[in-house]
Design an enzyme around this catalytic site. Structure first.
Site, PDB file in Angstrom:
ATOM      1  N   HIS A 306       0.855  -1.185   0.000  1.00  0.00           N
ATOM      2  CA  HIS A 306       0.000   0.000   0.000  1.00  0.00           C
ATOM      3  C   HIS A 306       0.888   1.231   0.000  1.00  0.00           C
ATOM      4  O   HIS A 306       1.948   1.229   0.632  1.00  0.00           O
ATOM      5  CB  HIS A 306      -0.908   0.015   1.240  1.00  0.00           C
ATOM      6  N   ASP A 364      -7.920  -5.506   0.280  1.00  0.00           N
ATOM      7  CA  ASP A 364      -8.389  -6.336  -0.835  1.00  0.00           C
ATOM      8  C   ASP A 364      -7.959  -7.790  -0.737  1.00  0.00           C
ATOM      9  O   ASP A 364      -8.443  -8.626  -1.496  1.00  0.00           O
ATOM     10  CB  ASP A 364      -7.885  -5.757  -2.165  1.00  0.00           C
TER      11      ASP A 364
HETATM   12  N1  CMC Z   1       4.109  -7.573  -4.742  1.00  0.00           N
HETATM   13  C1  CMC Z   1       5.453  -7.544  -4.931  1.00  0.00           C
HETATM   14  N2  CMC Z   1       6.203  -6.444  -4.816  1.00  0.00           N
HETATM   15  C2  CMC Z   1       5.572  -5.295  -4.506  1.00  0.00           C
HETATM   16  C3  CMC Z   1       4.172  -5.238  -4.292  1.00  0.00           C
HETATM   17  C4  CMC Z   1       3.447  -6.437  -4.430  1.00  0.00           C
HETATM   18  N3  CMC Z   1       2.115  -6.431  -4.241  1.00  0.00           N
HETATM   19  N4  CMC Z   1       3.820  -3.968  -4.023  1.00  0.00           N
HETATM   20  C5  CMC Z   1       4.939  -3.244  -4.049  1.00  0.00           C
HETATM   21  N5  CMC Z   1       6.008  -4.039  -4.339  1.00  0.00           N
HETATM   22  C6  CMC Z   1       7.414  -3.611  -4.417  1.00  0.00           C
HETATM   23  C7  CMC Z   1       7.684  -2.873  -5.714  1.00  0.00           C
HETATM   24  O1  CMC Z   1       8.142  -3.735  -6.734  1.00  0.00           O
HETATM   25  C8  CMC Z   1       8.722  -1.865  -5.289  1.00  0.00           C
HETATM   26  O2  CMC Z   1       9.980  -2.535  -5.243  1.00  0.00           O
HETATM   27  P1  CMC Z   1      11.346  -1.709  -5.590  1.00  0.00           P
HETATM   28  O3  CMC Z   1      11.432  -0.634  -4.573  1.00  0.00           O
HETATM   29  O4  CMC Z   1      12.391  -2.737  -5.492  1.00  0.00           O
HETATM   30  O5  CMC Z   1      11.142  -1.175  -6.978  1.00  0.00           O
HETATM   31  C9  CMC Z   1       8.349  -1.527  -3.845  1.00  0.00           C
HETATM   32  O6  CMC Z   1       7.623  -2.675  -3.359  1.00  0.00           O
HETATM   33  C10 CMC Z   1       7.482  -0.283  -3.697  1.00  0.00           C
HETATM   34  O7  CMC Z   1       6.381  -0.423  -4.609  1.00  0.00           O
HETATM   35  P2  CMC Z   1       5.721   0.790  -5.412  1.00  0.00           P
HETATM   36  O8  CMC Z   1       4.984   0.248  -6.570  1.00  0.00           O
HETATM   37  O9  CMC Z   1       6.765   1.838  -5.651  1.00  0.00           O
HETATM   38  O10 CMC Z   1       4.733   1.325  -4.309  1.00  0.00           O
HETATM   39  P3  CMC Z   1       3.472   2.244  -4.565  1.00  0.00           P
HETATM   40  O11 CMC Z   1       3.245   2.930  -3.282  1.00  0.00           O
HETATM   41  O12 CMC Z   1       3.654   3.085  -5.773  1.00  0.00           O
HETATM   42  O13 CMC Z   1       2.303   1.206  -4.892  1.00  0.00           O
HETATM   43  C11 CMC Z   1       0.519  -0.318  -4.635  1.00  0.00           C
HETATM   44  C12 CMC Z   1       1.350   0.790  -3.971  1.00  0.00           C
HETATM   45  C13 CMC Z   1      -0.706  -0.602  -3.755  1.00  0.00           C
HETATM   46  C14 CMC Z   1       0.015   0.173  -5.995  1.00  0.00           C
HETATM   47  C15 CMC Z   1       1.393  -1.584  -4.789  1.00  0.00           C
HETATM   48  O14 CMC Z   1       1.810  -2.055  -3.529  1.00  0.00           O
HETATM   49  C16 CMC Z   1       0.670  -2.691  -5.569  1.00  0.00           C
HETATM   50  O15 CMC Z   1       0.695  -2.694  -6.800  1.00  0.00           O
HETATM   51  N6  CMC Z   1      -0.007  -3.655  -4.833  1.00  0.00           N
HETATM   52  C17 CMC Z   1      -0.805  -4.644  -5.483  1.00  0.00           C
HETATM   53  C18 CMC Z   1      -2.155  -4.041  -5.873  1.00  0.00           C
HETATM   54  C19 CMC Z   1      -3.063  -3.862  -4.670  1.00  0.00           C
HETATM   55  O16 CMC Z   1      -3.213  -4.730  -3.836  1.00  0.00           O
HETATM   56  N7  CMC Z   1      -3.739  -2.676  -4.618  1.00  0.00           N
HETATM   57  C20 CMC Z   1      -4.739  -2.386  -3.607  1.00  0.00           C
HETATM   58  C21 CMC Z   1      -4.372  -1.235  -2.726  1.00  0.00           C
HETATM   59  S1  CMC Z   1      -5.467  -1.134  -1.283  1.00  0.00           S
HETATM   60  C22 CMC Z   1      -7.000  -0.736  -1.907  1.00  0.00           C
HETATM   61  C23 CMC Z   1      -7.056   0.609  -2.532  1.00  0.00           C
HETATM   62  O17 CMC Z   1      -6.640   1.589  -1.908  1.00  0.00           O
HETATM   63  O18 CMC Z   1      -7.592   0.721  -3.652  1.00  0.00           O
END
Ligand code: CMC
Length: 429
Positions: A306, A364
């Protein structure tokens, strides 16, 4: 409180920027006058360090895993309150008295029918349309049906539009579902509460009696509470940005629904269940954990991670409890996907990659299993999120309209395209 300021030095210019404190949470550096004084913009794609507005509605402490609505912890609201009470709280700022609650419930209940012409509007969609596509179109179209509540300068019309959307969203969501599966629409029933009425509109058919299971209605209500608002997330910011131009509330909420649809946001509940289905059995988990960690593989553990929570999402804990209750009540206590989910969580939470990046289950992760047990197909999951988040969008939209500092949202950019050049005639290119 002592007034703080931050000093920024750029080339030969020094600027004092005011530091503002909220009730709780990090202070903000007010950079509103930065361009005027320095000719420079700030750069923050994804808004990771940017507060886009002032708000009194919801507070999140992502490091501690805390979520408060108007100061009340989500755990207490989910345990002791009901969804319409939370709606009142988000909209008006205080929990309702018994009389206010009765009046509010009555007003919402008596707005649940949609204009009859809307059922004809539905038949324009293909039956195989994704219900979220139907939601974006239909909610946007509400402004074509309810002209008398689109004057955003009139507080009364704003509240009528707000109540209409909270009341009609379950009806529209249920109609999207019924249309998708080819069953007749079921009208709302005023003797049922908000969640029970929604289950009734989704699962009743004209040829049979349908009694709503109170355990499932309570679970549905709690799921709505868990999704009601979440501060300045992508869809809420979309609603605020759309509203900042003076667009009508129905159009703004349709914009929020469109943003919510994406798999990184509200679409994650659908994606999480699809992922659990794909994994299928506990023995395949290590393969998927390895894929999630592989930089060259786009696969991510859906329902994990998140932007704000760097701790267990407090909503995920309540969702897990709700999942157990729903699986028990529907005779699915041994659901193999639940076993996969629990084991996946255990393995991920003890893995160095997930620990180091502070990736925990989010709301989720367990909602898909729960919604499936309630009887919903995956395509409906994000629709249910949209239904519940409508009150949050609406409360934030109202707050923005009433904010004297409100101006049209207009971010700037770092331009990296071609510098000025002369047009070349097509024959000479
Ligand atoms: N599985 C594997 N690696 C992950 C995941 C994951 N679910 N989420 C983040 N990472 C890694 C990512 O690869 C990155 O690694 P590095 O720093 O080495 O490049 C690091 O963690 C930080 O990730 P980010 O994408 O820069 O983080 P963000 O804050 O931009 O994204 C997120 C947050 C929720 C989009 C992301 O964690 C994700 O895609 N999660 C899966 C989708 C999900 O479950 N979304 C629902 C969110 S809660 C409900 C809502 O609010 O809608």
């Amino acid at each position: 409180m002592t007034e703080q300021s931050a000093n920024l030095k750029i080339e030969d210019k020094a600027v004092d920027l005011t530091v503002r404190s909220g009730t709780i949470g990090p202070d903000v550096i007010d950079i509103g006058a930065l361009y005027k004084h320095t000719g420079k913009f700030t750069y923050d794609p994804g808004f990771t360090s940017t507060a886009s507005c002032e708000s009194k509605i919801t507070y999140i402490d992502g490091d501690e895993g805390v979520l408060l609505h108007r100061g009340y912890p989500i755990e207490q609201l989910a345990e002791k309150g009901d969804f319409l009470e939370v709606c009142y709280l988000l909209l008006y700022g205080e929990l309702p008295t018994a009389a206010q609650k009765k009046d509010f419930d009555h007003r919402v209940t008596h707005h649940t029918m949609v204009h009859e012409q809307m059922s004809k509007f539905f038949s324009g969609y293909r039956r195989d349309a994704h219900p979220m596509a139907v939601m974006v179109g239909t909610v946007g179209a509400l402004s074509a049906f309810y002209h008398d509540s689109t004057d955003i300068t009139d507080p009364h019309q704003r509240m009528v539009a707000s109540l209409r959307m909270i009341a009609k969203m379950p009806t529209i969501a249920a109609m999207a579902y019924k249309y998708h599966i080819g069953q007749p629409f079921v009208y709302p029933k005023n003797n049922l509460d908000y969640a029970a009425n929604f289950l009734h509109m989704c699962f009743a058919v004209p040829c049979e009696d349908y009694a709503v299971n109170p355990v499932l209605a309570r679970a549905m209500d709690r799921i709505f509470i868990l999704h009601a608002d979440h501060e300045q997330n992508a869809s809420t910011s979309t609603v605020r940005l759309a509203g900042s131009s003076g667009a009508n509330p129905f159009a703004c909420i349709a914009a929020g629904i469109a943003c919510l649809w994406g798999p990184a946001h509200g679409g994650a509940n659908e994606a999480a269940l699809n992922m659990l289905r794909e994994i299928g059995t506990v023995d395949r988990i290590p393969e998927y954990i390895a894929r999630a960690k592989d930089k060259n593989d786009p696969f991510r553990l859906m329902g994990f991670g998140h932007r704000v929570y760097k701790n267990y999402d407090p909503r995920a804990k309540i969702m897990q409890k709700t999942m157990y209750e729903v699986l028990e009540a529907t005779g699915n206590a041994g659901d193999p996907l639940m076993q996969v989910a629990l084991e996946l969580e255990k393995i991920a939470l003890s893995d160095e990659y997930f620990i180091e990046k502070k990736l925990y289950p989010n709301v989720d992760f367990y909602s898909g299993i729960t919604l499936r047990a309630l009887g919903f197909p995956t395509e409906m999951f994000t629709v249910l999120f949209a239904l519940a988040r409508t009150v949050g969008w609406i409360a934030q939209w109202n707050e923005m309209i009433e904010d004297p500092q409100q101006r049209i949202g207009r971010p700037r950019q770092l331009y990296t395209g071609a510098p000025k050049r002369d047009y070349v005639a097509v024959a000479k290119r």
